[in-house]
Motif scaffolding. Structure first.
Motif: not given
Length: 142
Positions: A48, A50, A63-65, A69-70, A72
């Motif tokens: 996903k 961000i 930046k993604f999920e 968890k996030t 970079v």
């Protein structure tokens, strides 16, 4: 003290610089190897998006999920343009899902080439530094 430091830098500066270049080249080669293994594994995951942003000096970050968890990931500008407006994209991932690359990232990056060139240049710098150090020692003995 100042004279000793200057003499040390004069005698060993190139050699230390060459060793530093070789260490950096090994890191670049390792990253290329890891990207190659991820590409060969060919396991895609849906992430996903961000944000994809420019932090200045042409440094782009995605930046993604993924699985709550996030992450970079440093990336290139054309990838940010490519995913602009998309909520989800596919990336390639390793077994532990802690390293991600774009589907064509291994083919477009030249980590093996640049790592090898940097390593060879580091060896050349070490050679020149050692040669200069030996010439200085010969001059001091005369």
């Amino acid at each position: 003290m100042k004279d000793r430091l200057l003499k040390f830098i004069t005698n060993y500066g190139l050699i230390i610089g060459g060793i530093f270049m070789i260490l950096i080249s090994l890191i670049v080669l390792r990253n290329g190897y890891l990207d190659k293994k991820i590409t060969e594994r060919n396991k895609t995951v849906l992430i996903k998006v961000i944000d994809c942003y420019d932090s200045g000096n042409s440094n782009y970050f995605l930046k993604f999920e993924f699985k709550g968890k996030t992450f970079v990931k440093r990336t290139k500008g054309f990838y940010c343009k490519e995913i602009s407006g998309k909520n989800e994209i596919e990336l390639l991932s390793n077994e532990s899902n802690d390293r991600f690359i774009f589907l064509d990232e291994y083919e477009t990056d030249n980590d093996f080439f640049f790592g090898s060139i940097l390593g060879l240049f580091g060896l050349f710098v070490i050679y020149k530094g050692n040669k200069n150090r030996n010439l200085e020692n010969v001059k001091l003995k005369e």
